[in-house]
Scaffold this motif. Sequence first.
Motif, PDB file in Angstrom:
ATOM      1  N   ILE A  42      -9.324   7.301 -24.453  1.00 34.36           N
ATOM      2  CA  ILE A  42      -9.256   7.221 -22.853  1.00 34.36           C
ATOM      3  C   ILE A  42      -9.836   5.967 -22.666  1.00 34.36           C
ATOM      4  O   ILE A  42      -9.710   5.035 -21.818  1.00 34.36           O
ATOM      5  CB  ILE A  42      -9.767   8.273 -22.053  1.00 34.36           C
ATOM      6  N   GLU A  43     -11.324   5.854 -23.204  1.00 34.34           N
ATOM      7  CA  GLU A  43     -12.119   4.697 -23.136  1.00 34.34           C
ATOM      8  C   GLU A  43     -11.207   3.474 -23.642  1.00 34.34           C
ATOM      9  O   GLU A  43     -11.545   2.257 -22.793  1.00 34.34           O
ATOM     10  CB  GLU A  43     -13.492   5.024 -23.778  1.00 34.34           C
ATOM     11  N   ASN A  44     -10.672   3.505 -24.580  1.00 34.32           N
ATOM     12  CA  ASN A  44      -9.665   2.400 -25.084  1.00 34.32           C
ATOM     13  C   ASN A  44      -8.812   1.967 -23.779  1.00 34.32           C
ATOM     14  O   ASN A  44      -8.528   0.603 -23.806  1.00 34.32           O
ATOM     15  CB  ASN A  44      -9.077   2.634 -26.492  1.00 34.32           C
ATOM     16  N   ILE A  45      -8.011   2.919 -23.323  1.00 38.67           N
ATOM     17  CA  ILE A  45      -7.032   2.517 -22.186  1.00 38.67           C
ATOM     18  C   ILE A  45      -8.009   1.850 -20.995  1.00 38.67           C
ATOM     19  O   ILE A  45      -7.702   0.564 -20.435  1.00 38.67           O
ATOM     20  CB  ILE A  45      -6.525   3.585 -21.657  1.00 38.67           C
ATOM     21  N   GLU A  51      -3.085  -0.280 -24.690  1.00 39.35           N
ATOM     22  CA  GLU A  51      -2.084  -0.529 -23.320  1.00 39.35           C
ATOM     23  C   GLU A  51      -1.274   0.535 -22.964  1.00 39.35           C
ATOM     24  O   GLU A  51      -0.255   0.605 -22.155  1.00 39.35           O
ATOM     25  CB  GLU A  51      -1.122  -1.959 -23.902  1.00 39.35           C
ATOM     26  N   ARG A  52      -1.336   1.576 -23.415  1.00 39.77           N
ATOM     27  CA  ARG A  52      -0.753   2.702 -23.178  1.00 39.77           C
ATOM     28  C   ARG A  52      -1.216   3.318 -21.423  1.00 39.77           C
ATOM     29  O   ARG A  52      -2.425   2.907 -20.963  1.00 39.77           O
ATOM     30  CB  ARG A  52      -0.938   4.160 -23.839  1.00 39.77           C
ATOM     31  N   ALA A 227     -17.909   4.306 -18.652  1.00 38.25           N
ATOM     32  CA  ALA A 227     -16.689   4.558 -18.441  1.00 38.25           C
ATOM     33  C   ALA A 227     -16.110   5.226 -17.198  1.00 38.25           C
ATOM     34  O   ALA A 227     -15.537   6.311 -17.260  1.00 38.25           O
ATOM     35  CB  ALA A 227     -16.323   5.447 -19.642  1.00 38.25           C
ATOM     36  N   SER A 228     -17.004   4.739 -16.126  1.00 36.82           N
ATOM     37  CA  SER A 228     -16.553   4.965 -14.768  1.00 36.82           C
ATOM     38  C   SER A 228     -15.688   4.244 -14.072  1.00 36.82           C
ATOM     39  O   SER A 228     -15.790   2.891 -14.297  1.00 36.82           O
ATOM     40  CB  SER A 228     -17.862   5.132 -13.913  1.00 36.82           C
ATOM     41  N   HIS A 229     -14.556   4.674 -13.312  1.00 34.78           N
ATOM     42  CA  HIS A 229     -13.695   3.855 -12.965  1.00 34.78           C
ATOM     43  C   HIS A 229     -12.946   4.343 -11.438  1.00 34.78           C
ATOM     44  O   HIS A 229     -13.361   5.555 -11.164  1.00 34.78           O
ATOM     45  CB  HIS A 229     -12.448   3.814 -13.836  1.00 34.78           C
ATOM     46  N   LEU A 230     -12.328   3.635 -10.897  1.00 35.44           N
ATOM     47  CA  LEU A 230     -11.840   4.040  -9.421  1.00 35.44           C
ATOM     48  C   LEU A 230     -10.400   4.620  -9.517  1.00 35.44           C
ATOM     49  O   LEU A 230      -9.595   4.606 -10.289  1.00 35.44           O
ATOM     50  CB  LEU A 230     -11.585   2.669  -8.705  1.00 35.44           C
ATOM     51  N   THR A 354     -11.613   0.011 -30.187  1.00 38.23           N
ATOM     52  CA  THR A 354     -12.867  -0.379 -29.598  1.00 38.23           C
ATOM     53  C   THR A 354     -13.112   0.322 -28.436  1.00 38.23           C
ATOM     54  O   THR A 354     -12.486   0.550 -27.390  1.00 38.23           O
ATOM     55  CB  THR A 354     -13.079  -1.924 -29.144  1.00 38.23           C
ATOM     56  N   VAL A 355     -14.385   0.984 -27.975  1.00 38.68           N
ATOM     57  CA  VAL A 355     -14.660   1.474 -27.115  1.00 38.68           C
ATOM     58  C   VAL A 355     -15.978   1.102 -26.348  1.00 38.68           C
ATOM     59  O   VAL A 355     -16.473   0.005 -26.702  1.00 38.68           O
ATOM     60  CB  VAL A 355     -14.929   3.004 -27.552  1.00 38.68           C
ATOM     61  N   PHE A 356     -16.141   1.761 -25.285  1.00 43.34           N
ATOM     62  CA  PHE A 356     -17.264   1.265 -24.463  1.00 43.34           C
ATOM     63  C   PHE A 356     -18.557   1.526 -25.232  1.00 43.34           C
ATOM     64  O   PHE A 356     -18.713   2.479 -26.066  1.00 43.34           O
ATOM     65  CB  PHE A 356     -17.401   2.234 -23.149  1.00 43.34           C
TER      66      PHE A 356
END
Length: 357
Positions: A42-45, A51-52, A227-230, A354-356
């Motif tokens: 999930i972090e990679n996305i 790119e999934r 890894a916080s997002h809208l 690669t992750v956060f």
Amino acid sequence: MPRVTDLHVVTNTALPAPQEMVREIPRTEVHAEFVAKARGEIENILSGNDERLLVIVGPCSIHDLKAGREYAERLATLAHEVRERMLLVMRVYFEKPRTSLGWKGLIMDPHLDGTNDIPGGLRMARTFLRDVLDCGVATATEMLDPITPQYIADLTCWSAIGARTVESQTHRQMASGLSMPVGFKNATSGAVLPAINAIKAATQPQTFLGISEDGRASVVNTTGNAASHLILRGGEDGPNFDAASVSSALADLEKHKLPPVVMIDASHANCGKDCTRMPDSFRQIVRQRVTGTRGIIGAMLESNLVAGAQTLGTSREGLVYGQSITDQCMDWETTQELLWEAAGCLPCSTIRQTVFA
């Protein structure tokens, strides 16, 4: 001496300490490895290294564990089929914020009868999360009560802060310490700025009052959650999944020096809480992604075995198996066809691990 405390409290019952419940219903090494892997994906996305399309899909709320398990088993097969183009994560929602009154979810009222057996609800929730992970499906839930994460967070791959709590300092602080990616929904009014402010707060170190693993009140210090997002979920003025609304949200994120990525909820106000409109909302979200709006990294769908919703009443007797008792959901067949259709449009992903930080 006049009484000045607990004037409106009937009972105050101690819960089992989180560490006691974790020992009672333990996570295995396999569970831990799966959760860590799913969080990393999930972090990679979110970071653009995968790119999934991330799709959070499943029942509005879990009220029947047998039906929920059947849904998870079906989703496991579908997730494998579309894995090169989408990462499917199951909605496993146990807490429901209410505008006024109503069933507050499996943790608060697991027997659906108003007895509010919260210790039993926590046990059911923890057990069910293990069941979903055992199916090979990643888990997603909304963290509503700030005490709940101590009981279930170790089995959760992704979580949300809802539209009703996105302006809450308590929830922003809590999110800063959660170990999984967290999505913040725009406010019920449709305003995006409260969610942006929440993300800014959650990505920073915070200090707040909490509960320790042994059940004692404690002071919690966090590092912040990068890894916080809208999440765009529409609002009182209608949907906000259209190209103009998405472009505006991405620009606002950049203005506030946040990563310009959004997840879009095809349910709730983005379909007028009408499950028959949800597929078209999702198709328009996918179409924008396919035609170049790379900032759209994910979508949300409310889906169950049976379409629609039913009224709970006073007990679970007579309930339709596999149908929501909260918001309307699409049925399984519609969900499956919709996700197959989307997979046919989306490109096959090249994944860079690669992750956060």
